[in-house]
Design a protein around this motif. Sequence first.
Motif, PDB file in Angstrom:
ATOM      1  N   ARG A 177       0.830  -1.377   0.032  1.00  0.00           N
ATOM      2  CA  ARG A 177       0.056   0.072   0.143  1.00  0.00           C
ATOM      3  C   ARG A 177       0.891   1.256   0.177  1.00  0.00           C
ATOM      4  NH1 ARG A 177      -0.048   2.023   5.019  1.00  0.00           N
ATOM      5  NH2 ARG A 177       0.947   0.952   6.583  1.00  0.00           N
ATOM      6  N   ILE A 178       0.138   2.487  -0.414  1.00  0.00           N
ATOM      7  CA  ILE A 178       1.097   3.578  -0.523  1.00  0.00           C
ATOM      8  C   ILE A 178       1.304   3.982   0.971  1.00  0.00           C
ATOM      9  CG2 ILE A 178       0.809   6.261  -0.804  1.00  0.00           C
ATOM     10  CD1 ILE A 178      -0.953   5.406  -3.363  1.00  0.00           C
ATOM     11  N   GLY A 179       2.535   4.245   1.398  1.00  0.00           N
ATOM     12  CA  GLY A 179       2.763   4.679   2.793  1.00  0.00           C
ATOM     13  C   GLY A 179       3.527   3.352   3.183  1.00  0.00           C
ATOM     14  N   GLY A 180       3.392   2.083   2.534  1.00  0.00           N
ATOM     15  CA  GLY A 180       4.105   1.052   3.164  1.00  0.00           C
ATOM     16  C   GLY A 180       5.561   1.246   2.970  1.00  0.00           C
ATOM     17  N   ARG A 181       6.157   0.325   3.651  1.00  0.00           N
ATOM     18  CA  ARG A 181       7.678   0.335   3.772  1.00  0.00           C
ATOM     19  C   ARG A 181       8.132  -1.147   3.309  1.00  0.00           C
ATOM     20  NH1 ARG A 181      10.341   4.430   6.001  1.00  0.00           N
ATOM     21  NH2 ARG A 181       8.991   6.175   6.966  1.00  0.00           N
ATOM     22  N   VAL A 182       9.422  -1.315   2.442  1.00  0.00           N
ATOM     23  CA  VAL A 182       9.675  -2.641   2.384  1.00  0.00           C
ATOM     24  C   VAL A 182      11.328  -2.487   2.400  1.00  0.00           C
ATOM     25  CG1 VAL A 182       8.173  -3.205   0.730  1.00  0.00           C
ATOM     26  CG2 VAL A 182      10.180  -1.981  -0.215  1.00  0.00           C
ATOM     27  N   PRO A 183      12.238  -3.376   2.683  1.00  0.00           N
ATOM     28  CA  PRO A 183      13.671  -3.305   3.143  1.00  0.00           C
ATOM     29  C   PRO A 183      14.442  -3.136   1.571  1.00  0.00           C
ATOM     30  CG  PRO A 183      12.775  -5.449   3.994  1.00  0.00           C
ATOM     31  CD  PRO A 183      11.565  -4.886   3.024  1.00  0.00           C
ATOM     32  N   MET A 184      15.247  -2.080   1.681  1.00  0.00           N
ATOM     33  CA  MET A 184      16.246  -1.786   0.694  1.00  0.00           C
ATOM     34  C   MET A 184      16.820  -3.223   0.001  1.00  0.00           C
ATOM     35  SD  MET A 184      18.275   1.681   1.388  1.00  0.00           S
ATOM     36  CE  MET A 184      18.800   1.623  -0.222  1.00  0.00           C
ATOM     37  N   GLY A 185      17.357  -3.777   0.873  1.00  0.00           N
ATOM     38  CA  GLY A 185      17.975  -5.023   0.079  1.00  0.00           C
ATOM     39  C   GLY A 185      17.361  -6.329  -0.364  1.00  0.00           C
ATOM     40  N   ARG A 186      16.021  -6.233  -0.202  1.00  0.00           N
ATOM     41  CA  ARG A 186      15.188  -7.287  -0.606  1.00  0.00           C
ATOM     42  C   ARG A 186      14.004  -6.844  -1.312  1.00  0.00           C
ATOM     43  NH1 ARG A 186      12.716 -10.517   3.957  1.00  0.00           N
ATOM     44  NH2 ARG A 186      13.283  -8.656   5.210  1.00  0.00           N
ATOM     45  N   SER A 187      14.038  -5.594  -1.966  1.00  0.00           N
ATOM     46  CA  SER A 187      12.962  -5.067  -2.911  1.00  0.00           C
ATOM     47  C   SER A 187      13.643  -4.648  -4.191  1.00  0.00           C
ATOM     48  CB  SER A 187      12.360  -3.953  -2.142  1.00  0.00           C
ATOM     49  OG  SER A 187      13.214  -2.868  -1.898  1.00  0.00           O
ATOM     50  N   GLY A 188      12.814  -4.645  -5.134  1.00  0.00           N
ATOM     51  CA  GLY A 188      13.446  -4.038  -6.364  1.00  0.00           C
ATOM     52  C   GLY A 188      13.587  -2.728  -6.544  1.00  0.00           C
ATOM     53  N   MET A 189      12.780  -1.904  -5.859  1.00  0.00           N
ATOM     54  CA  MET A 189      12.999  -0.323  -6.022  1.00  0.00           C
ATOM     55  C   MET A 189      14.242   0.062  -4.820  1.00  0.00           C
ATOM     56  SD  MET A 189       9.497   1.598  -6.157  1.00  0.00           S
ATOM     57  CE  MET A 189       8.818   0.668  -4.710  1.00  0.00           C
ATOM     58  N   GLY A 190      14.495  -0.794  -4.010  1.00  0.00           N
ATOM     59  CA  GLY A 190      15.571  -0.470  -3.062  1.00  0.00           C
ATOM     60  C   GLY A 190      16.981  -1.049  -3.735  1.00  0.00           C
ATOM     61  N   LYS A 191      16.907  -2.151  -4.388  1.00  0.00           N
ATOM     62  CA  LYS A 191      18.148  -2.566  -5.060  1.00  0.00           C
ATOM     63  C   LYS A 191      18.549  -1.683  -6.281  1.00  0.00           C
ATOM     64  CE  LYS A 191      17.545  -7.411  -4.443  1.00  0.00           C
ATOM     65  NZ  LYS A 191      17.498  -8.797  -5.021  1.00  0.00           N
ATOM     66  N   ALA A 192      17.392  -1.114  -7.117  1.00  0.00           N
ATOM     67  CA  ALA A 192      17.450  -0.144  -8.163  1.00  0.00           C
ATOM     68  C   ALA A 192      18.179   1.112  -7.602  1.00  0.00           C
ATOM     69  CB  ALA A 192      16.297   0.228  -8.779  1.00  0.00           C
ATOM     70  N   ILE A 193      18.080   1.608  -6.534  1.00  0.00           N
ATOM     71  CA  ILE A 193      18.509   2.745  -6.009  1.00  0.00           C
ATOM     72  C   ILE A 193      19.897   2.550  -5.385  1.00  0.00           C
ATOM     73  CG2 ILE A 193      18.526   4.481  -4.089  1.00  0.00           C
ATOM     74  CD1 ILE A 193      15.311   4.524  -4.314  1.00  0.00           C
ATOM     75  N   LEU A 194      19.805   1.338  -4.453  1.00  0.00           N
ATOM     76  CA  LEU A 194      21.324   1.025  -4.125  1.00  0.00           C
ATOM     77  C   LEU A 194      22.545   0.747  -5.105  1.00  0.00           C
ATOM     78  CD1 LEU A 194      20.826  -1.857  -1.270  1.00  0.00           C
ATOM     79  CD2 LEU A 194      21.880   0.259  -1.200  1.00  0.00           C
ATOM     80  N   SER A 195      22.044   0.158  -6.422  1.00  0.00           N
ATOM     81  CA  SER A 195      22.912   0.125  -7.346  1.00  0.00           C
ATOM     82  C   SER A 195      23.558   1.577  -8.054  1.00  0.00           C
ATOM     83  CB  SER A 195      22.246  -0.641  -8.653  1.00  0.00           C
ATOM     84  OG  SER A 195      21.353   0.235  -9.282  1.00  0.00           O
ATOM     85  N   THR A 196      23.032   2.623  -7.620  1.00  0.00           N
ATOM     86  CA  THR A 196      23.654   4.053  -8.019  1.00  0.00           C
ATOM     87  C   THR A 196      24.344   4.620  -6.913  1.00  0.00           C
ATOM     88  OG1 THR A 196      21.627   5.214  -6.858  1.00  0.00           O
ATOM     89  CG2 THR A 196      21.352   4.454  -9.109  1.00  0.00           C
ATOM     90  N   TYR A 197      24.397   3.806  -5.893  1.00  0.00           N
ATOM     91  CA  TYR A 197      25.308   4.348  -4.557  1.00  0.00           C
ATOM     92  C   TYR A 197      26.869   3.975  -5.014  1.00  0.00           C
ATOM     93  CZ  TYR A 197      21.396   5.081  -1.618  1.00  0.00           C
ATOM     94  OH  TYR A 197      20.194   5.448  -1.259  1.00  0.00           O
ATOM     95  N   PRO A 198      27.984   4.709  -4.564  1.00  0.00           N
ATOM     96  CA  PRO A 198      29.316   4.146  -4.797  1.00  0.00           C
ATOM     97  C   PRO A 198      29.694   3.054  -4.001  1.00  0.00           C
ATOM     98  CG  PRO A 198      29.285   6.625  -3.981  1.00  0.00           C
ATOM     99  CD  PRO A 198      27.704   6.099  -3.744  1.00  0.00           C
ATOM    100  N   ARG A 199      30.433   2.359  -4.541  1.00  0.00           N
ATOM    101  CA  ARG A 199      30.783   0.910  -3.978  1.00  0.00           C
ATOM    102  C   ARG A 199      30.771   0.876  -2.575  1.00  0.00           C
ATOM    103  NH1 ARG A 199      32.150  -3.931  -6.228  1.00  0.00           N
ATOM    104  NH2 ARG A 199      33.350  -5.236  -4.906  1.00  0.00           N
ATOM    105  N   PHE A 200      31.664   1.872  -2.043  1.00  0.00           N
ATOM    106  CA  PHE A 200      31.741   1.744  -0.522  1.00  0.00           C
ATOM    107  C   PHE A 200      30.349   1.823   0.122  1.00  0.00           C
ATOM    108  CE2 PHE A 200      31.887   6.233  -1.307  1.00  0.00           C
ATOM    109  CZ  PHE A 200      31.423   6.772   0.040  1.00  0.00           C
ATOM    110  N   ALA A 201      29.590   2.721  -0.463  1.00  0.00           N
ATOM    111  CA  ALA A 201      28.219   3.012   0.394  1.00  0.00           C
ATOM    112  C   ALA A 201      27.290   1.529   0.175  1.00  0.00           C
ATOM    113  CB  ALA A 201      27.488   4.109  -0.410  1.00  0.00           C
TER     114      ALA A 201
END
Length: 289
Positions: A177-201
């Motif tokens: 639902r809108i307003g819901g939260r999902v873990p970064m490392g186990r969600s498609g959107m979280g991974k997509a954003i994580l992939s833009t971070y510098p390697r150390f991050a």
Amino acid sequence: MALHSGGSDQTYRISHDAEKYKTRIHMSRPSARLATMVDDLPRIPTKTPRAGTVQSVERAMAILQALSEEEEGCRLTDLSQKTNLSVSTVHRLLTTLERQKFAHFDPSTNLWHVGRMAFTVGSSFLRQRSFVAPALPFLKRLRDLTNETANLGVIEDGEVLVLSQVKSREIMRAITRIGGRVPMGRSGMGKAILSTYPRFAVEAEQAQLHRKPAHMANDGYAVDDEEFMRGLRCIAAAVYGPQGEVLCAISVSGLSIRIPPARVPRLGELLVKTADELTHALGGCRPEG
């Protein structure tokens, strides 16, 4: 997240929280004597308020958050159990919230709901995110092209916060639902954003998650391969701002039987193309390299 049957009266939900009580006391506005009786029941101690905070405000916010998680409303005693607060305390705070239109009581069902003022305040958050409204036509097109639910999310406090969504027309569909939260490392959107971070991050984020390195974006998209919830699959891509900074991510999610592995590359290409078009519409650009 849940599995929802939109074409019947049944709703199928997967919950991570086991029901703690088999018998509940159902009441709306209890008398002082009854509230005192319920207050005498054993209760998990509440957390000691942190220095510099106002306990009553923290408790009121906890009640609002609990209300927001129940689309069909919530009984007073259920709110008491969810927040680990006494019935009399919850009732007193709800009455205050109701006066200010942040909570609403339905006497026909004895259920409490989030009030219209909470929506008004929450809408100001979306207005600050200037990309949410322009993204809606892109999400609708994704839904129409894939027949799956289209989502838009941002990172907040180390999680993905869903800000916008266009639901699938399929009878059985994936719902975060809108307003819901999902873990970064186990969600498609979280991974997509994580992939833009510098390697150390990224490495620091993975260490914090105590997980093996997650499957990151491949050819511009990322995949949640039934990692957040078994039976659900999600494909996502990042959207960028004027300075090449990541603004958000968009995704499509649905049952894995409708999104088999063979379909993932085609959906990934569509997500990348749509994310690039949205980036351009927002005056953004992909970072170099």
